[in-house]
Design a protein around this motif. Structure first.
Motif, PDB file in Angstrom:
ATOM      1  N   ARG A  89      14.123  -2.542  11.519  1.00 45.59           N
ATOM      2  CA  ARG A  89      12.678  -2.582  11.247  1.00 45.59           C
ATOM      3  C   ARG A  89      12.400  -2.690   9.749  1.00 45.59           C
ATOM      4  O   ARG A  89      11.514  -3.429   9.317  1.00 45.59           O
ATOM      5  CB  ARG A  89      12.009  -1.331  11.817  1.00 45.59           C
ATOM      6  CG  ARG A  89      11.996  -1.274  13.346  1.00 45.59           C
ATOM      7  CD  ARG A  89      11.289  -0.015  13.825  1.00 45.59           C
ATOM      8  NE  ARG A  89      11.320   0.085  15.276  1.00 45.59           N
ATOM      9  CZ  ARG A  89      10.781   1.096  15.956  1.00 45.59           C
ATOM     10  NH1 ARG A  89      10.193   2.091  15.304  1.00 45.59           N
ATOM     11  NH2 ARG A  89      10.851   1.116  17.271  1.00 45.59           N
ATOM     12  N   ILE A  90      13.162  -1.935   8.955  1.00 44.37           N
ATOM     13  CA  ILE A  90      12.980  -1.995   7.506  1.00 44.37           C
ATOM     14  C   ILE A  90      13.306  -3.396   6.980  1.00 44.37           C
ATOM     15  O   ILE A  90      12.585  -3.956   6.154  1.00 44.37           O
ATOM     16  CB  ILE A  90      13.863  -0.944   6.803  1.00 44.37           C
ATOM     17  CG1 ILE A  90      13.353   0.470   7.121  1.00 44.37           C
ATOM     18  CG2 ILE A  90      13.888  -1.164   5.291  1.00 44.37           C
ATOM     19  CD1 ILE A  90      14.235   1.575   6.582  1.00 44.37           C
ATOM     20  N   GLY A  91      14.412  -3.983   7.491  1.00 42.31           N
ATOM     21  CA  GLY A  91      14.770  -5.335   7.074  1.00 42.31           C
ATOM     22  C   GLY A  91      13.702  -6.341   7.439  1.00 42.31           C
ATOM     23  O   GLY A  91      13.360  -7.228   6.649  1.00 42.31           O
ATOM     24  N   SER A  92      13.153  -6.189   8.652  1.00 42.38           N
ATOM     25  CA  SER A  92      12.080  -7.094   9.075  1.00 42.38           C
ATOM     26  C   SER A  92      10.839  -6.924   8.207  1.00 42.38           C
ATOM     27  O   SER A  92      10.208  -7.904   7.799  1.00 42.38           O
ATOM     28  CB  SER A  92      11.737  -6.814  10.539  1.00 42.38           C
ATOM     29  OG  SER A  92      10.653  -7.608  10.953  1.00 42.38           O
ATOM     30  N   GLU A  96       9.112  -9.709   5.689  1.00 42.01           N
ATOM     31  CA  GLU A  96       7.690 -10.041   5.773  1.00 42.01           C
ATOM     32  C   GLU A  96       7.000  -9.827   4.425  1.00 42.01           C
ATOM     33  O   GLU A  96       6.171 -10.632   3.992  1.00 42.01           O
ATOM     34  CB  GLU A  96       7.028  -9.183   6.844  1.00 42.01           C
ATOM     35  CG  GLU A  96       5.572  -9.530   7.087  1.00 42.01           C
ATOM     36  CD  GLU A  96       4.956  -8.700   8.197  1.00 42.01           C
ATOM     37  OE1 GLU A  96       3.746  -8.822   8.415  1.00 42.01           O
ATOM     38  OE2 GLU A  96       5.708  -7.920   8.839  1.00 42.01           O
ATOM     39  N   LEU A  97       7.378  -8.732   3.728  1.00 41.86           N
ATOM     40  CA  LEU A  97       6.789  -8.450   2.417  1.00 41.86           C
ATOM     41  C   LEU A  97       7.153  -9.531   1.407  1.00 41.86           C
ATOM     42  O   LEU A  97       6.314  -9.971   0.620  1.00 41.86           O
ATOM     43  CB  LEU A  97       7.268  -7.082   1.921  1.00 41.86           C
ATOM     44  CG  LEU A  97       6.758  -6.632   0.546  1.00 41.86           C
ATOM     45  CD1 LEU A  97       5.232  -6.535   0.544  1.00 41.86           C
ATOM     46  CD2 LEU A  97       7.369  -5.287   0.170  1.00 41.86           C
ATOM     47  N   GLN A  98       8.412  -9.992   1.429  1.00 39.90           N
ATOM     48  CA  GLN A  98       8.819 -11.052   0.517  1.00 39.90           C
ATOM     49  C   GLN A  98       8.066 -12.341   0.793  1.00 39.90           C
ATOM     50  O   GLN A  98       7.691 -13.073  -0.128  1.00 39.90           O
ATOM     51  CB  GLN A  98      10.323 -11.286   0.634  1.00 39.90           C
ATOM     52  CG  GLN A  98      11.172 -10.155   0.052  1.00 39.90           C
ATOM     53  CD  GLN A  98      12.649 -10.369   0.277  1.00 39.90           C
ATOM     54  OE1 GLN A  98      13.049 -11.328   0.932  1.00 39.90           O
ATOM     55  NE2 GLN A  98      13.461  -9.466  -0.253  1.00 39.90           N
ATOM     56  N   ALA A 102       5.562 -14.160  -1.881  1.00 40.69           N
ATOM     57  CA  ALA A 102       5.791 -15.548  -2.288  1.00 40.69           C
ATOM     58  C   ALA A 102       4.498 -16.344  -2.321  1.00 40.69           C
ATOM     59  O   ALA A 102       4.393 -17.350  -3.026  1.00 40.69           O
ATOM     60  CB  ALA A 102       6.780 -16.209  -1.332  1.00 40.69           C
ATOM     61  N   GLN A 103       3.488 -15.883  -1.547  1.00 42.38           N
ATOM     62  CA  GLN A 103       2.206 -16.584  -1.505  1.00 42.38           C
ATOM     63  C   GLN A 103       1.208 -16.032  -2.509  1.00 42.38           C
ATOM     64  O   GLN A 103       0.119 -16.570  -2.662  1.00 42.38           O
ATOM     65  CB  GLN A 103       1.604 -16.489  -0.100  1.00 42.38           C
ATOM     66  CG  GLN A 103       2.484 -17.116   0.977  1.00 42.38           C
ATOM     67  CD  GLN A 103       1.875 -16.968   2.358  1.00 42.38           C
ATOM     68  OE1 GLN A 103       0.753 -16.508   2.503  1.00 42.38           O
ATOM     69  NE2 GLN A 103       2.619 -17.366   3.374  1.00 42.38           N
TER      70      GLN A 103
END
Length: 453
Positions: A89-92, A96-98, A102-103
């Protein structure tokens, strides 16, 4: 994710408890073994009874230990599973945060200003007029590209209700809408441009282009690469133009200040020459009277005075003719700029303290203190040499017309000795008087004490 972390903490606590119980069982086993050794010397029946009881106890302990070990294994498996799920979950969440970061385009003024250094021109042109002309030509190219449908690309085989004409009309309308959104963002970047915002604006416009490509993916709608390059070049030229305009304004301000000081010096020369000429006229008239009266002593005095006035007149004329002759001053303003900060400047005025008084006008809260006055026939070169010696200690390393340095008056005196110019030093004071600032400090002390009370 937070629920999994809480469950993991609970499982870890239970695991620690199970390990403590296991340690206690091992201690009890060790105690039983010691007891067994102790019973060896007793009579056979008593020993057999105790051994039987000990074996039963040992069997119970072993069974309890095995049960506890099985339970621990189960807990450990659950904890490992929960930990794995939480890591996933943390990796996911991090992925998502990265993607979101990026936007995001960095637009905070403070962050951009902290990263700003000395501005580097992307297009080297002579002056702001050349930049403006280049911008006009570039804008014409942008208009031509948009007019000739070279600004955006899209599919040509789209159909609506089995009609190719309707499909082309829809693609054309959507393309216009996308191009208008892109141009609106580009125009906004141009309007709000500041030189230190250039990279942020380019990044922002590029991401807008990427978003348009993503939204128009089904119809293959994209902002043309050549058109995007033109608009990025427009941002660069706009930033260069604004930086050059500010640079020219600063140069004009410095030149106007120099001209004002020069004009004031010229007026002082004229007044001084008029004063000396008037005094010469008075002494000539007096000498004529004393000559007629036959007073040789008075005539000699008048001749001596006229000779002094002639030398003074010649000196003023030489000062007026030689534009490099003047005063280099070293001044400070502790109340405004703090200790160990001095300004090293140049003036051609007959009285350099007049220039110092002008610098301490309403733009700073306190008057400047004079530390050193150096008169030199080539004061321009002297000022330049001092500035070069202290280049690494400039307060403002971007605008070299700001003549403030992190240095003490004693260090300036040492440099003058190194240059062999200590004889040119007319006046020197090491400790600043700073009368207004010190008085203000004393007056604020009672107020501070009253506030604390």
């Amino acid at each position: 994710m937070f629920g999994a972390r809480k469950r993991l903490q609970e499982l870890e606590a239970e695991l620690h408890l199970a390990r403590d119980q296991e340690q206690r069982l091992k201690a009890q086993l060790a105690e039983a073994a010691a007891r067994y050794d102790e019973l060896r010397g007793k009579d056979a029946i008593a020993v057999e009874n105790e051994i039987a009881a000990a074996r039963r106890r040992l069997k119970d302990l072993v069974a309890e230990a095995e049960a506890q070990a099985a339970e621990n294994t189960q807990w450990r498996g659950e904890a490992t599973k929960a930990w794995t799920e939480m890591q996933q979950r943390i990796g996911s969440a991090q992925s998502e945060l990265q993607g979101i970061r990026a936007q995001i385009v960095e637009t905070q003024e403070t962050a951009l200003l902290q990263e700003a250094g000395i501005y580097e021109y992307r297009h080297r042109l002579a002056d702001s007029v050349a930049y403006k002309a280049s911008l006009e030509r570039l804008k014409d190219s942008i208009k031509v590209a948009a007019k000739n449908n070279h600004a955006i690309t899209a599919t040509t085989n789209w159909t609506v209700n089995n009609s190719a004409v309707e499909g082309q009309r829809m693609v054309r309308d959507f393309s216009k809408l996308m191009l208008r959104a892109y141009n609106t963002e580009a125009d906004n970047c141009v309007r709000s441009m500041r030189p230190y915002r250039l990279e942020s604006a380019k990044d922002r416009l590029t991401k807008v282009r990427d978003i348009i490509s993503r939204l128009g993916k089904t119809m293959h709608i994209n902002i043309a690469a050549g058109y995007h390059r033109l608009r990025l070049e427009e941002l660069e030229l706009t930033a260069d133009y604004l930086a050059k305009v500010e640079e020219e304004k600063e140069r004009v301000r410095a030149e106007r200040e120099r001209q004002r000081d020069e004009a004031q010096a010229q007026r002082e020369f004229e007044r001084e020459k008029a004063r000396l000429a008037k005094e010469q006229s008075h002494w000539r008239t007096a000498m004529e009277k004393w000559t007629s009266a036959g007073d040789a002593a008075k005539v000699a005095e008048a001749e001596s005075k006229l000779a002094e006035l002639g030398e003074a007149m010649q000196s003023v004329a030489e000062r007026e003719a030689n534009i490099r002759t003047g005063w280099v001053y070293v001044i400070s303003n502790v109340g405004s700029f703090g200790p160990d900060v001095v300004k090293i400047g140049l003036t051609r005025r007959l009285d350099p303290t007049e220039r110092v008084r002008e610098l301490g006008d309403a733009s700073v809260p306190f008057k400047f203190d004079v530390h050193a006055l150096i008169f030199d026939a080539d004061a321009v070169s002297l000022e330049t040499r001092l500035h070069q010696h202290l280049a690494a200690r400039r307060v403002n390393r971007v605008n070299l017309r700001r003549e403030f340095f992190h240095v003490t008056p004693a260090e300036v005196l040492s440099i003058l000795h190194t240059l062999g110019l200590q004889d040119n030093l007319v006046d020197y004071v090491e400790e600043p008087e700073a009368e207004e600032w010190r008085s203000s400090q004393r007056m604020s002390e009672p107020e501070s004490g009253a506030a604390v009370a």
